[in-house]
Design a protein around this motif. Structure first.
Motif, PDB file in Angstrom:
ATOM      1  N   VAL A 127       0.843  -1.205   0.000  1.00 23.44           N
ATOM      2  CA  VAL A 127       0.000   0.000   0.000  1.00 23.44           C
ATOM      3  C   VAL A 127       0.870   1.245   0.000  1.00 23.44           C
ATOM      4  N   GLN A 128       1.922   1.237   0.836  1.00 17.17           N
ATOM      5  CA  GLN A 128       2.806   2.401   0.907  1.00 17.17           C
ATOM      6  C   GLN A 128       3.515   2.639  -0.426  1.00 17.17           C
ATOM      7  N   GLU A 129       3.924   1.581  -1.064  1.00 14.37           N
ATOM      8  CA  GLU A 129       4.599   1.709  -2.351  1.00 14.37           C
ATOM      9  C   GLU A 129       3.658   2.301  -3.393  1.00 14.37           C
ATOM     10  N   LYS A 130       2.386   1.942  -3.321  1.00 10.06           N
ATOM     11  CA  LYS A 130       1.415   2.425  -4.304  1.00 10.06           C
ATOM     12  C   LYS A 130       1.033   3.873  -4.078  1.00 10.06           C
ATOM     13  N   TYR A 131       0.862   4.259  -2.781  1.00 12.16           N
ATOM     14  CA  TYR A 131       0.332   5.595  -2.498  1.00 12.16           C
ATOM     15  C   TYR A 131       1.372   6.579  -1.967  1.00 12.16           C
TER      16      TYR A 131
END
Length: 988
Positions: free
Chosen positions: A944-948
Motif C-alpha cells: 500500500v505504501q509503495e502504491k500511495y
C-alpha cells in the motif's frame, strides 16, 4: 622519518583516520611517526592509545597554518610540551587570529620550519629548539642552495596526506567543499601536493642517502620526543579529585549531607533497611574515591535550587540512595528496589554517571555557573561527520550539478546505469568521504571538570556558545580517564515551570500547587484515567503515537507500569520483539511460563523479559556467569562505538562459552544473546525510566487539572512531539477560544485569560523579533493603540511588517476591514516611513487626510489562507478549505462499531513513522486527526505504501479495515487518497 603526517582530523584536508595512518606506517616498516594535524589535536590521544598495538613509537604535534598555508610544525618533547602547543593553538582559535610568522619560544616543544619558506643564501637564525625541514621533493633544490644554516639544524620533513590517487582526488574535493567553490576553480595554494605520500623505510633512506646527517638529525629528534598517557583499565580518574581541597573533609561533608537528607526524605519512615543501604553506599563511594563527584553534582543542584530552577536527576544515578538524599535525584531506590551495583560496584574504575536535566531556558546559566565555580572546565566535543545525503549535496555543488539532479541523487531516485560520468563520481566519492569528520561540534550535555588543565589533553575551540570545548569526544575522554558531567537542556521542565506561572495568573486561587507531590499524583484517579486511556497529548515522554499505542495495549495506570513502559518503548527492546512479548505476558499468565526459570527469577517484575539496562548485567552475571566487571563491559558495549572494541568481542565469546559450560542449549543461548544484543545502547537503566516517569506524572497532573494553561505553556516552549497546530486544536476541543494576535492584547508568547487563548507575536513566522519588541515596549510605556494612525505615529515599522499584522487581523479592534486597512497603510505609512529618519515624532496628534475607499469585504476562506501563510496552518482547520467537502462524518469514536470491517474516514496527517519489515521493505505508521479533532492511527503495509507513497501533511480519505490488538484500535489501510484544497481565494 615522517614528522608531518595528517589524518582526516585535518578537517576538509586529510583523507584517512589516525588508525589508518598507523596501518600505513606498519606496512612501510616505519617504527616511529608523528601525527601533526592542521590546527587540531583531536586524534592525538587515540593515536597514542592505538600505536602500542602496532609497536610504533607515536610522536604528536601540530601543523600550524594560516588559511592552510604552512608556517611551521610543532612537536611535543613531552607532556608539558604538548600542553604548551595546545595553549598556543587554543589562544589563537579562541581569539580567531592568525598565527605569527615565527613561532614563540617553547620550553618543551620543537619547531620545524619548512624549507620552502626560506630564500637561497638567506642567513637563518634558529633557537635551540628549532629546525629546518626538507622533504624528499626538495632535496634537489637544497643541493644547489646557499642557505646559511648549520647541518645539525636540518631534518627530514616529508608530509603524509594521501595513500593513493583516490585519496588525492578526495582531498581536492574536500578543499573545494571547504572553500565553497567549484572543483575547477580550486587554486593550487589551497591543496596539497600529490607527492605527500608515505614510501617504504628503505626507499626514503635511499632518497636521503647523500645526506646521512639529515637522517641522523631526524632520528635524534624523534628520540627526544616522548608523550604518554595511561589508557590501562585501572587508571586513576583525571577528574577533579576533591571538592573542599581535602579528602577527609570531603568524606565528612558527604556524611553530614546524607544525615540531613534522611530527615527530609524519610521523616517518620526511617527503617533499618534505609540505614543499611546508606552505610553500604557510603562505604563503597569513599573506598572508590568518588566522593568529589557526588559533591560537585550536589553543588550544581544547590545553585539551581537557589535560583528556583527546575531540574531532574536521572540515569543510573537514581539507583543511589546517597544521590536521593543529596537531592540530585527524586527517585527513591528503596521503593523501586533499584540495586546500587548498577551504578557503582567494586569492579568499576570510572566515576558514576549522573544525567541532570534543566529547563532549556536555565541551562546556559547553569553552564556559566560551573565554569565560574570550578577551575579546569570545558565542554566535551563531538564530531559531525559527512552523511550520505549531505556528502552528495556537497559534492554535487562542487561538481556544478543543478539542484534537481543533486536532489535525485540524494534521495537515491535514480538508476545507476543511466547516470553520466559526473553523477557517478558524486556517488563514488560520497561513499569515500562518508563518515569522515566534517566539523567539530559540542556534545549534547557533557562537561569535563578536570584536576589538571585540560590543555594537557588537547587544544580547545571556542564555539558561538562562548565556552571552551575540547577537541575529542566522550569515548576518547573515558579511555583517558576523564568522565563527563551531563548537564542537559529540556523543554519539558520549562513547560512545567511556565505552566505553574500561567496558572497563577489565570487562576489565582490555584497558586499553591505542590508540583513535587508525586506520591499523591500516583494515586490520583484522573491521572490514572489519562494513562490508562492514553490521553496524554503534550505530556512529557508519553504523548508520541508509539507510547500512546503501548499504554493502550498495556492498560496500565500505575507508576511501576509507567516506568516499565518508558523503557519498553525504546528501540532496543522493541526491535527484538520483546515489547510484544511483554504485552502478551502482561495479559496472559500462562504465557509467562514460557520464560526460562532463571530469566523469570531474575526479572520477576517484567515477567522474565529484559527491559532495563540492569537486566543486561543480571543476565550476564547470573545467567552467563561473567564477572560484574565483564558484565559492565558488555552493558557499555551495547553502544555502537564500543561494539567494535576488542574487549566487547572477547566478552561476547565468553558469554557464549560460559553458557555452554552451564549446559544451556544453543537455541536458548542464541535467543538470550539476541535479547542482550538488541538493546544496542538504547535501553534505559530502571532509575532513568523512573525519573522520566516522575516528570510524566507532573505533566499529567497539569494536563488533568489545568489543560488549557498547560497547553499554552507547551506552545510557548516550542511544542512537543507534534506540530504547534495540534496542541491548539486540542485546546479548542477542550473548550478554548483561539484568538489571532492583536497589537493591543497579545504578548510575544501566547497567553490565556479565562478560556481565551491569545496567540502571541511568536506565532507569526515572518514577523521580526525586533518589531515585536518595539510594539510591546511602546505599548507598555504609552498604553494601547486606538487606531492604525495612532499606531503609525508611535511605532517605526516597515510596510512589509505592518502588512503581516494587518492581514492576520492584529488591528481588528478598530472594526475596519483588513483590505481597507491595507489601503490606508500604504497611503499613510509610506509618507511616515519616508520621513521617519529625518523628522522627530510629533508632540501633538495631527489629523491625517481621509480617503474615500470602496466598501471591501474579507471572506472566512481568505482569512484561512492568510493564517496558513502567517502561522503555517489555519485556526479553523483544513477541513474548512477542502475543494470537495467530506462525503461522510465518520470519526475515530466510531472505530469500535467497524471492528474487523471496512471503514471510510477522513484524517488530517499529524505524524508519520517510516520503518522497515524484516525483509527490508518500507512500511508506515501514520496518525491522523478526524473531523472532530480526535486522534486515530493507521498502518500502511509495504504494498500500500509503495502504491500511495504517504509523505506530506494534508487531509486524506482513508479506506481500510479496523483491527484491534489488546484494545488498541487502528486501521490497516488498503487505499488512501490525498484531498485537494480550494484555490487560494486571495488570487482568484
Amino acid at each position: 622519518m615522517y614528522l608531518n603526517c595528517h589524518s582526516y582530523y585535518s578537517l576538509r584536508f586529510g583523507t584517512f583516520s589516525e588508525v589508518a595512518l598507523l596501518e600505513l606506517a606498519k606496512k612501510n616498516e616505519i617504527d616511529c611517526i608523528a601525527l601533526t594535524d592542521i590546527n587540531n589535536t583531536s586524534a592525538c590521544l587515540n593515536f597514542i592509545r592505538k600505536a602500542k598495538d602496532y609497536t610504533i613509537k607515536p610522536i604528536i604535534g601540530i601543523d600550524f597554518r594560516n588559511d592552510y598555508q604552512q608556517l611551521y610544525v610543532g612537536l611535543a618533547k613531552n607532556n608539558e610540551g604538548y600542553k604548551e602547543l595546545n595553549d598556543f593553538l587554543s589562544y589563537h582559535l579562541h581569539q580567531k587570529i592568525d598565527f605569527p610568522e615565527a613561532a614563540p619560544e617553547f620550553k618543551n616543544a620543537y619547531i620545524i620550519y619548512p624549507y620552502r619558506r626560506f630564500k637561497s643564501s638567506q642567513k637563518i637564525s634558529l633557537k635551540n629548539n628549532e629546525y629546518i625541514g626538507i622533504s624528499n621533493q626538495e632535496l634537489f633544490q637544497f643541493h644547489f642552495s646557499n642557505l646559511n644554516i648549520k647541518q645539525h639544524k636540518i631534518v627530514a620533513l616529508q608530509p603524509v596526506t594521501f595513500r593513493t590517487k583516490k585519496d588525492f582526488n578526495a582531498h581536492r574535493l574536500l578543499r573545494a567543499i571547504d572553500n565553497n567553490i567549484l572543483l575547477s576553480s580550486l587554486p593550487k595554494k589551497q591543496q596539497a601536493c600529490f607527492s605527500e605520500q608515505m614510501i617504504h623505510k628503505q626507499d626514503i633512506e635511499m632518497q636521503f642517502s647523500e645526506y646521512k646527517y639529515i637522517i641522523n638529525n631526524t632520528i635524534a629528534l624523534q628520540k627526544k620526543c616522548s608523550v604518554d598517557f595511561d589508557f590501562s583499565k585501572n587508571k586513576p580518574s583525571l577528574n577533579q579529585n576533591t571538592f573542599t581541597g581535602n579528602v577527609t573533609e570531603d568524606n565528612e561533608l558527604l556524611k553530614q549531607l546524607c544525615n540531613e537528607g534522611l530527615k527530609k526524605r524519610y521523616k517518620n519512615n526511617l527503617t533499618q533497611k534505609v540505614r543499611d543501604r546508606l552505610q553500604k553506599e557510603l562505604a563503597l563511594i569513599i573506598k572508590m574515591q568518588f566522593v568529589s563527584y557526588f559533591l560537585i553534582n550536589w553543588r550544581i543542584i544547590s545553585y539551581a535550587k537557589s535560583k528556583k530552577y527546575y531540574y531532574v536527576g536521572r540515569g543510573s544515578g537514581a539507583n543511589s540512595i546517597v544521590a536521593y538524599l543529596l537531592g540530585i535525584t527524586d527517585v527513591d531506590p528503596i521503593e523501586l528496589d533499584l540495586y546500587f551495583e548498577r551504578f557503582i560496584n567494586a569492579h568499576r574504575t570510572s566515576p558514576p554517571d549522573f544525567d541532570i536535566d534543566f529547563s532549556w531556558k536555565d541551562r546556559r546559566d547553569i553552564t556559566r555557573f560551573i565554569f565560574e565555580e570550578f577551575k579546569n572546565v570545558a565542554l566535551l566535543g563531538t564530531y559531525i561527520t559527512f552523511h550520505h545525503k549531505g556528502a552528495i549535496r556537497e559534492l554535487g555543488k562542487v561538481f556544478g550539478l543543478p539542484k534537481f539532479e543533486i536532489d535525485k541523487l540524494a534521495e537515491e531516485d535514480y538508476d545507476y546505469q543511466s547516470l553520466d560520468q559526473i553523477q557517478r563520481l558524486v556517488i563514488i566519492y560520497s561513499n569515500l568521504i562518508k563518515g569522515m569528520p566534517n566539523y567539530l561540534s559540542i556534545h549534547a550535555s557533557g562537561i569535563l571538570i578536570s584536576q589538571k588543565n585540560l590543555h594537557y589533553y588537547s587544544a580547545t575551540n571556542l564555539p558561538p556558545k562562548g565556552f571552551p570545548t575540547v577537541q575529542y569526544d566522550m569515548i576518547i575522554a573515558e579511555d583517558l580517564g576523564l568522565y563527563k558531567f551531563d548537564i542537559l537542556g529540556q523543554r519539558g521542565l520549562a513547560k512545567i515551570k511556565d505552566a505553574l506561572s500561567i496558572i497563577e495568573y489565570n487562576q489565582p486561587q490555584s497558586k499553591d500547587i505542590d508540583i513535587h507531590d508525586i506520591k499523591s499524583f500516583k494515586e490520583d484517579p484522573n491521572i490514572k484515567y489519562l494513562i490508562r486511556e492514553a490521553k496524554c497529548l503534550a505530556c512529557f515522554y508519553v504523548e508520541s503515537p508509539a507510547m500512546r499505542m503501548l499504554l493502550s495495549k498495556l492498560k496500565t495506570d500505575s507508576y511501576i507500569g509507567l516506568v516499565a513502559a518508558s523503557s519498553i518503548i525504546r528501540p532496543g527492546v522493541a526491535k527484538s520483539g520483546m515489547m510484544r512479548e511483554y504485552i502478551l505476558r502482561v495479559h496472559n499468565v500462562e504465557r509467562r511460563k514460557n520464560s526460562h526459570p532463571i530469566m523469570l527469577n531474575l526479572m520477576e517484575d517484567t515477567y522474565g523479559i529484559m527491559v532495563y539496562q540492569e537486566d543486561v548485567i543480571k543476565v550476564a552475571h547470573l545467567f552467563a556467569k561473567l564477572t560484574l566487571d565483564e558484565a559492565d563491559v558488555l552493558r557499555r558495549g551495547m553502544s555502537g562505538k564500543f561494539r567494535s572494541r576488542k574487549e566487547f568481542k572477547e566478552v561476547k565469546q565468553k558469554f557464549i562459552s560460559n553458557c555452554r559450560k552451564e549446559g544451556y542449549k544453543d537455541s536458548l543461548i542464541i535467543e538470550i544473546w539476541n535479547q542482550v544484543a538488541s538493546f544496542a545502547g538504547y535501553a534505559f537503566p530502571k532509575g532513568h525510566s523512573a525519573s522520566y516517569a516522575v516528570e510524566s506524572y507532573q505533566s499529567l497532573f497539569l494536563k488533568a487539572y489545568f489543560p488549557l494553561e498547560y497547553l499554552v505553556a507547551t506552545l510557548n516552549n516550542g511544542g512537543g512531539f507534534y506540530r504547534p497546530e495540534v496542541y491548539l486544536y486540542e485546546a479548542e476541543s477542550l473548550g478554548a477560544e483561539i484568538l489571532p494576535p492583536c497589537i493591543n492584547t497579545s504578548n510575544f508568547e501566547h497567553s490565556i485569560k479565562g478560556n481565551c487563548i491569545f496567540l502571541g507575536f511568536m506565532s507569526l513566522r515572518d514577523l521580526d523579533h525586533k518589531t515585536s519588541e518595539i510594539i510591546l515596549l511602546d505599548r507598555t510605556q504609552n498604553g494601547v493603540y486606538t487606531s492604525l494612525d495612532n499606531f503609525l505615529k508611535r511605532v517605526q515599522i516597515s510596510i512589509e511588517q505592518l502588512s503581516i499584522l494587518i492581514k492576520i487581523g492584529a488591528f481588528r479592534f478598530s472594526q475596519e476591514n483588513e483590505y481597507e486597512l491595507l489601503w490606508k497603510a500604504h497611503f499613510r505609512a509610506n509618507k511616515v516611513l519616508a520621513n521617519t529618519q529625518e523628522q522627530p515624532l510629533s508632540l501633538f496628534d495631527q489629523n491625517s487626510k481621509e480617503y474615500n475607499l470602496p466598501k471591501l469585504h474579507t471572506s472566512h476562506l481568505e482569512i484561512a489562507f492568510e493564517q496558513i501563510e502567517a502561522f503555517g496552518f489555519p485556526l479553523c482547520g483544513y477541513y474548512q478549505i477542502l475543494a470537495n467537502p467530506p462525503r461522510n462524518t465518520t470519526t475515530a469514536k466510531q472505530l469500535k462499531k467497524h471492528l474487523n470491517k471496512q471503514i471510510d474516514i477522513y484524517g488530517y496527517l499529524i505524524s508519520i513513522k517510516n520503518t522497515k519489515t524484516h525483509t527490508g521493505k518500507r512500511m508506515v505508521f501514520a496518525t491522523f486527526l478526524d473531523q472532530s479533532k480526535e486522534v486515530f492511527d493507521t498502518v500502511l503495509f509495504p504494498k500500500v505504501q509503495e502504491k500511495y507513497k504517504l509523505k506530506h501533511k494534508g487531509i486524506y480519505r482513508i479506506y481500510g479495515k479496523v483491527v484491534d490488538e489488546f484494545s488498541f484500535l487502528s486501521i490497516e489501510v488498503n487505499r488512501i487518497i490525498k484531498q485537494d484544497y480550494i484555490p487560494d481565494p486571495r488570487y482568484a
